[in-house]
Write a protein that holds these residues in place. Sequence first.
Motif, PDB file in Angstrom:
ATOM      1  N   TYR A  96      -8.447  -0.688   7.448  1.00 32.12           N
ATOM      2  CA  TYR A  96      -7.683  -0.027   6.395  1.00 32.12           C
ATOM      3  C   TYR A  96      -7.486  -0.912   5.163  1.00 32.12           C
ATOM      4  CZ  TYR A  96      -6.869   3.612   9.776  1.00 32.12           C
ATOM      5  OH  TYR A  96      -7.058   4.629  10.676  1.00 32.12           O
ATOM      6  N   VAL A  97      -8.293  -1.973   5.077  1.00 36.43           N
ATOM      7  CA  VAL A  97      -8.141  -2.924   3.964  1.00 36.43           C
ATOM      8  C   VAL A  97      -8.281  -2.237   2.605  1.00 36.43           C
ATOM      9  CG1 VAL A  97     -10.576  -3.617   4.009  1.00 36.43           C
ATOM     10  CG2 VAL A  97      -8.883  -5.172   3.056  1.00 36.43           C
ATOM     11  N   TRP A  98      -9.092  -1.180   2.543  1.00 39.62           N
ATOM     12  CA  TRP A  98      -9.296  -0.467   1.276  1.00 39.62           C
ATOM     13  C   TRP A  98      -8.028   0.171   0.735  1.00 39.62           C
ATOM     14  CZ3 TRP A  98      -8.384   4.850   1.711  1.00 39.62           C
ATOM     15  CH2 TRP A  98      -8.346   5.337   3.028  1.00 39.62           C
ATOM     16  N   ARG A  99      -7.029   0.304   1.600  1.00 38.47           N
ATOM     17  CA  ARG A  99      -5.770   0.899   1.164  1.00 38.47           C
ATOM     18  C   ARG A  99      -5.066   0.092   0.070  1.00 38.47           C
ATOM     19  NH1 ARG A  99      -4.385   6.134   1.424  1.00 38.47           N
ATOM     20  NH2 ARG A  99      -4.812   7.020   3.472  1.00 38.47           N
ATOM     21  N   PHE A 100      -5.403  -1.216  -0.019  1.00 41.08           N
ATOM     22  CA  PHE A 100      -4.841  -2.026  -1.098  1.00 41.08           C
ATOM     23  C   PHE A 100      -5.221  -1.443  -2.461  1.00 41.08           C
ATOM     24  CE2 PHE A 100      -4.671  -5.489   2.084  1.00 41.08           C
ATOM     25  CZ  PHE A 100      -3.394  -5.948   1.827  1.00 41.08           C
ATOM     26  N   THR A 111      -2.261  -1.884   6.391  1.00 38.06           N
ATOM     27  CA  THR A 111      -3.374  -2.817   6.573  1.00 38.06           C
ATOM     28  C   THR A 111      -3.049  -3.888   7.607  1.00 38.06           C
ATOM     29  OG1 THR A 111      -2.561  -4.317   4.873  1.00 38.06           O
ATOM     30  CG2 THR A 111      -4.037  -2.543   4.146  1.00 38.06           C
ATOM     31  N   GLY A 112      -1.809  -3.895   8.084  1.00 36.69           N
ATOM     32  CA  GLY A 112      -1.408  -4.959   9.021  1.00 36.69           C
ATOM     33  C   GLY A 112      -1.251  -6.298   8.329  1.00 36.69           C
ATOM     34  N   THR A 139       0.806  -1.227   0.000  1.00 39.47           N
ATOM     35  CA  THR A 139       0.000   0.000   0.000  1.00 39.47           C
ATOM     36  C   THR A 139       0.838   1.275   0.000  1.00 39.47           C
ATOM     37  OG1 THR A 139      -0.073   0.137   2.402  1.00 39.47           O
ATOM     38  CG2 THR A 139      -1.802  -1.172   1.346  1.00 39.47           C
ATOM     39  N   GLN A 184      -3.497  -1.476  18.278  1.00 39.38           N
ATOM     40  CA  GLN A 184      -3.993  -0.772  17.084  1.00 39.38           C
ATOM     41  C   GLN A 184      -3.861  -1.609  15.823  1.00 39.38           C
ATOM     42  OE1 GLN A 184      -1.816   0.406  19.328  1.00 39.38           O
ATOM     43  NE2 GLN A 184      -2.013   2.607  19.633  1.00 39.38           N
ATOM     44  N   GLY A 185      -2.783  -2.370  15.720  1.00 42.26           N
ATOM     45  CA  GLY A 185      -2.697  -3.301  14.604  1.00 42.26           C
ATOM     46  C   GLY A 185      -1.839  -2.864  13.442  1.00 42.26           C
ATOM     47  N   THR A 233      -3.711   2.211  -4.664  1.00 41.01           N
ATOM     48  CA  THR A 233      -2.365   2.283  -5.237  1.00 41.01           C
ATOM     49  C   THR A 233      -2.006   0.970  -5.919  1.00 41.01           C
ATOM     50  OG1 THR A 233      -0.026   2.585  -4.671  1.00 41.01           O
ATOM     51  CG2 THR A 233      -1.385   1.511  -3.030  1.00 41.01           C
ATOM     52  N   ASP A 255      -6.702 -12.361   8.671  1.00 37.88           N
ATOM     53  CA  ASP A 255      -5.283 -12.236   9.026  1.00 37.88           C
ATOM     54  C   ASP A 255      -4.840 -10.788   9.184  1.00 37.88           C
ATOM     55  OD1 ASP A 255      -2.426 -13.345   9.152  1.00 37.88           O
ATOM     56  OD2 ASP A 255      -2.331 -11.873   7.531  1.00 37.88           O
ATOM     57  N   LEU A 256      -5.514  -9.871   8.515  1.00 40.20           N
ATOM     58  CA  LEU A 256      -5.084  -8.470   8.580  1.00 40.20           C
ATOM     59  C   LEU A 256      -5.199  -7.948  10.014  1.00 40.20           C
ATOM     60  CD1 LEU A 256      -6.653  -6.814   5.400  1.00 40.20           C
ATOM     61  CD2 LEU A 256      -4.344  -7.672   5.707  1.00 40.20           C
ATOM     62  N   GLU A 257      -4.177  -7.216  10.457  1.00 39.50           N
ATOM     63  CA  GLU A 257      -4.195  -6.702  11.833  1.00 39.50           C
ATOM     64  C   GLU A 257      -4.881  -5.338  11.900  1.00 39.50           C
ATOM     65  OE1 GLU A 257      -2.576  -8.271  14.460  1.00 39.50           O
ATOM     66  OE2 GLU A 257      -1.693  -9.898  13.290  1.00 39.50           O
ATOM     67  N   HIS A 258      -4.936  -4.658  10.760  1.00 44.94           N
ATOM     68  CA  HIS A 258      -5.469  -3.294  10.736  1.00 44.94           C
ATOM     69  C   HIS A 258      -6.646  -3.292   9.760  1.00 44.94           C
ATOM     70  CE1 HIS A 258      -3.864   1.135  11.175  1.00 44.94           C
ATOM     71  NE2 HIS A 258      -4.566   0.752  12.230  1.00 44.94           N
TER      72      HIS A 258
END
Lengths: 181, 332
Positions: free
Chosen positions: B86-90, A93-94, A73, A113-114, B93, B80-83
Amino acid sequence: MPARYAMVIDTRTCIGCGDCVVACKTENNVPAGLNRDWIVEATRGRYPNLTTEFRSERCNHCSHATCVYACPTGASHYWQNTNIVLVEPGKCTGCKACIAACPYDARLIMHPQGYVDKCTFCHHRVARGQDPACVSSCPTHCMHFGDLNDANSIVSQLLDRRKSRALKPETGNQPNVFYLS
Amino acid sequence: MIEEILITARDNAKVDPYLNIWTWEISIYLFLGGMTAGMMIFAAWAVLAKKDDLAPFASNKLALWAPIVLSIGMTTLFLDLEHKLYVWRFYTTLQVTSPMSWGSWILILVYPVAILQVLSTLRAGYPKLAQLAERLPLVTPVLDISESQKRRIALASIPLGIGLAIYTGILLSAFSARPFWNTGILGPLFLVSGLSTAAAFVLLATRAHAEKLLFARIDIGLILVEMLLIALFIVNLTTGSEAHLNAARLILGGEFTLLFWGWFFTLGLVIPLLIEILEVRGSRLALVTLGPVLVLVGGYLLRQVMMDVGQVSTWTQYESQYDMQLLQRLER
């Protein structure tokens, strides 16, 4: 030319006291149990002929940072075109690709927070012309910080004069933390 | 000798004492992603080669399962994502140096094509489901258009399927920091394994005897190619640098030897290969259904082995004197 920031640590005067680790935690509010820097005691030889070296280690702020290239990202990035590697929490995104990509295992996940967190070379202090907190707090003055693209900087001069090495340069990452011996 | 000890506390979650950032969620995703790719490729091949009579399931029914299986995989990937927020950040870009970024865009392309594959075969494969769907507005013309473009959709599915499967391997192989993964062979290996698991899925699902035999034959070939790729993978590791040799030792006598050779290679490749050979030779033993089940188990184990061993293989390894339990005792 953008700066190439480096840390030069004299293993002959480092006593492994751990002040750099504590200074980092205090300066950056690193949660308990997590560490952005740490100290390794390396002992070589066979008793009684032993030599011991203390190394204060952290992110190497590589010039060829595989973590930056692995990030899907753009959250992992170089700060102001220097070699200081930062993570932008709002883009992270972690997914942890950067953690897998670091041959030095220098990155960590900041719970709860991750997002991924790491040593920043205290860029907030560097922006004000100060040294990173770990360097400033070292009681034996064994740690030095500066710009390798400036031939007059303390780090350039030390690397010119003294025998030095970086950790695992064979990874190809071009690490920028050097150890004097 | 040299002994390197961490003398300050370092207990970074999922990094110490060894890397453990990716667990079953990613193994499942890589497994199901590969299987989806295989399903799309076989369904497209059956359409393009006009195998309706010989392979009725692959021609008309297989496509439906690709987006379903992929969705399960995408769910575990998301877990699996920790955050997570914010998945839309993929999708703001494209990072050209990051295989994961390429993968997230490949997935965006794969989904609509996989769904078009379903629509183009729905009436033939699942007439009752199609009837039900056609009660909704617009579904009939959409099905009509999809059916008229069936071959074009199939043609698009093949490169996308190959891209999806290969990317799941390249995702891992691009990490130079993990010597065990750092070979491009993982791309083709995961593609062949994905095709093999999709063939096993057809073997379990179809009722047509001729189709069973056809896919058993295909799967035998795929398993043999997979074994060859494993051999090349080992050659690559054992002729590498010190870091690669240390990684190779983990499965050649090291702590993961049994998992790799006993579970993955023997249970997941050799035994199903033998069972499928028996099936092709006309054996009516009840155990023939066990073959494809073991292929699926093997497909998952390949990803699990890769996850476990790859994360342990490293450039840096320190002994740690720090014991988190001591701190917890203090806090009490």
